[in-house]
Design a protein around this motif. Structure first.
Motif, PDB file in Angstrom:
ATOM      1  N   THR A 166      -3.516   7.799  -2.501  1.00 35.19           N
ATOM      2  CA  THR A 166      -3.350   6.694  -1.549  1.00 35.19           C
ATOM      3  C   THR A 166      -2.344   7.103  -0.476  1.00 35.19           C
ATOM      4  OG1 THR A 166      -1.770   5.777  -3.132  1.00 35.19           O
ATOM      5  CG2 THR A 166      -3.977   4.832  -3.121  1.00 35.19           C
ATOM      6  N   VAL A 172       0.870  -1.174   0.000  1.00 36.98           N
ATOM      7  CA  VAL A 172       0.000   0.000   0.000  1.00 36.98           C
ATOM      8  C   VAL A 172       0.907   1.225   0.000  1.00 36.98           C
ATOM      9  CG1 VAL A 172      -1.998   1.101   1.059  1.00 36.98           C
ATOM     10  CG2 VAL A 172      -1.587  -1.336   1.452  1.00 36.98           C
ATOM     11  N   GLY A 203      -6.235   8.256   3.082  1.00 36.07           N
ATOM     12  CA  GLY A 203      -6.543   7.644   1.797  1.00 36.07           C
ATOM     13  C   GLY A 203      -6.108   6.188   1.727  1.00 36.07           C
ATOM     14  N   LYS A 204      -5.043   5.845   2.445  1.00 34.08           N
ATOM     15  CA  LYS A 204      -4.620   4.440   2.460  1.00 34.08           C
ATOM     16  C   LYS A 204      -5.678   3.565   3.116  1.00 34.08           C
ATOM     17  CE  LYS A 204       0.398   4.594   2.053  1.00 34.08           C
ATOM     18  NZ  LYS A 204       1.680   4.070   2.536  1.00 34.08           N
ATOM     19  N   ALA A 233     -11.503  -0.496   0.165  1.00 32.57           N
ATOM     20  CA  ALA A 233     -12.140  -0.667  -1.146  1.00 32.57           C
ATOM     21  C   ALA A 233     -11.557  -1.876  -1.876  1.00 32.57           C
ATOM     22  CB  ALA A 233     -11.962   0.599  -1.977  1.00 32.57           C
ATOM     23  N   TRP A 234     -10.241  -2.060  -1.785  1.00 32.74           N
ATOM     24  CA  TRP A 234      -9.599  -3.233  -2.394  1.00 32.74           C
ATOM     25  C   TRP A 234     -10.119  -4.522  -1.772  1.00 32.74           C
ATOM     26  CZ3 TRP A 234      -5.707  -6.017   0.543  1.00 32.74           C
ATOM     27  CH2 TRP A 234      -5.157  -7.099  -0.146  1.00 32.74           C
ATOM     28  N   GLY A 253      -9.367   8.873  -9.348  1.00 33.34           N
ATOM     29  CA  GLY A 253      -9.784   8.742  -7.962  1.00 33.34           C
ATOM     30  C   GLY A 253      -9.001   9.652  -7.033  1.00 33.34           C
ATOM     31  N   THR A 254      -8.745   9.151  -5.841  1.00 31.74           N
ATOM     32  CA  THR A 254      -8.104   9.948  -4.792  1.00 31.74           C
ATOM     33  C   THR A 254      -6.723   9.394  -4.457  1.00 31.74           C
ATOM     34  OG1 THR A 254      -9.195   8.588  -3.112  1.00 31.74           O
ATOM     35  CG2 THR A 254     -10.307  10.625  -3.780  1.00 31.74           C
ATOM     36  N   HIS A 284       1.127   4.083  -9.387  1.00 32.00           N
ATOM     37  CA  HIS A 284       1.098   2.682  -9.798  1.00 32.00           C
ATOM     38  C   HIS A 284       2.095   2.395 -10.915  1.00 32.00           C
ATOM     39  CE1 HIS A 284      -0.570  -1.080 -11.457  1.00 32.00           C
ATOM     40  NE2 HIS A 284      -1.075  -1.264 -10.256  1.00 32.00           N
ATOM     41  N   ILE A 293      -1.685  -1.558  -4.019  1.00 33.97           N
ATOM     42  CA  ILE A 293      -2.610  -0.440  -3.861  1.00 33.97           C
ATOM     43  C   ILE A 293      -1.772   0.824  -3.990  1.00 33.97           C
ATOM     44  CG2 ILE A 293      -4.263   0.694  -2.330  1.00 33.97           C
ATOM     45  CD1 ILE A 293      -4.569  -2.104  -0.942  1.00 33.97           C
ATOM     46  N   HIS A 347      -8.620   3.248   0.502  1.00 36.38           N
ATOM     47  CA  HIS A 347      -8.264   2.418  -0.646  1.00 36.38           C
ATOM     48  C   HIS A 347      -8.073   0.957  -0.250  1.00 36.38           C
ATOM     49  CE1 HIS A 347      -7.806   5.124  -4.130  1.00 36.38           C
ATOM     50  NE2 HIS A 347      -7.575   6.060  -3.215  1.00 36.38           N
ATOM     51  N   THR A 348      -7.518   0.722   0.938  1.00 33.24           N
ATOM     52  CA  THR A 348      -7.353  -0.656   1.402  1.00 33.24           C
ATOM     53  C   THR A 348      -8.706  -1.318   1.615  1.00 33.24           C
ATOM     54  OG1 THR A 348      -5.215  -0.168   2.440  1.00 33.24           O
ATOM     55  CG2 THR A 348      -6.387  -2.119   3.218  1.00 33.24           C
TER      56      THR A 348
END
Length: 224
Positions: free
Chosen positions: A153, A111, A157-158, A164-165, A150-151, A116, A132, A161-162
């Motif tokens: 990470t 994460v 935000g981490k 959501a993943w 999106g937003t 990416h 992530i 996103h975590t």
């Protein structure tokens, strides 16, 4: 029950900041205006270390740099960066920690606040399937547009996103017996605070202090 192991990347699994080093690499090979890029890169890195970085502003800068190159040239630079900078920096101690969790059958993910494009080959080199990271917009022809999807990470935000993943996998944090999160930075305290086993890893001064106050364990992977 399966366990979950989450890892920050820069200064946690790597003894460097991949985002910063990518910028230094571009300067060194003459792909960007070295003086101007180095000035802005150093400024952003100092803000990150101080915890004052605006992630959207930084990502617009970083992704805008990626967008300046045709995709074939960008991929060529990325391969060179991996060979010259990242691969020599990967330490056996980091691989061993990851392998311990993989051998235990844990679900493992990196994460990171870094984008990416830069980090996907690093995760692959570390043997980690799930990543992530900040997602760049990619055009139909494969070119990076310079926009963020999106937003960011980073920080809280981490956490978002975590979750959501995990939701995409049909899971929640609460579904795991134990959830480790390894990080070096106080910027990751939000995610560290919602897992069952936060581990301050090569921590900076702010996280060292916070971890001691919270009774969190501290490890150092890069003593050599």
């Amino acid at each position: 029950m399966m366990n979950l192991a989450l890892f920050d990347l820069d200064h946690t699994l790597l003894p460097l900041d991949s985002d910063y080093e990518w910028g230094q690499f571009l300067c060194r090979v003459g792909a960007v205006d070295a003086a101007e890029f180095a000035r802005r890169n150093d400024e952003f890195f100092a803000q990150y270390q101080a915890g004052t970085l605006d992630p959207v502003v930084y990502l617009e800068f970083a992704l805008g740099t990626l967008a300046a190159f045709p995709r074939p040239r960008l991929d060529q630079l990325q391969a060179q960066f991996m060979a010259e900078v990242i691969a020599p920096a990967i330490k056996p101690s980091a691989r061993a920690l990851l392998q311990k969790h993989l051998d235990a059958g844990d679900l493992v993910a990196i994460v990171t606040a870094t984008n990416h494009y830069v980090t996907a080959p690093i995760a692959a080199a570390l043997g980690v399937e799930h990543l992530i990271a900040a997602m760049p917009e990619v055009a139909e022809d494969g070119a990076i547009t310079g926009k963020l999807l999106g937003t960011p990470t980073q920080g809280h935000g981490k956490v978002a996103h975590t979750k959501a993943w995990l939701e995409r996998l049909g899971k929640r944090l609460e579904d795991f017996d134990t959830v480790h999160f390894y990080s070096d930075s106080h910027n990751d305290i939000p995610l560290m605070s919602v897992v069952s086993h936060p581990v301050a890893t090569n921590p900076n001064a702010a996280l060292t202090s916070h971890a001691a106050a919270q009774g969190w364990p501290t490890i150092k992977l890069f003593n050599d």
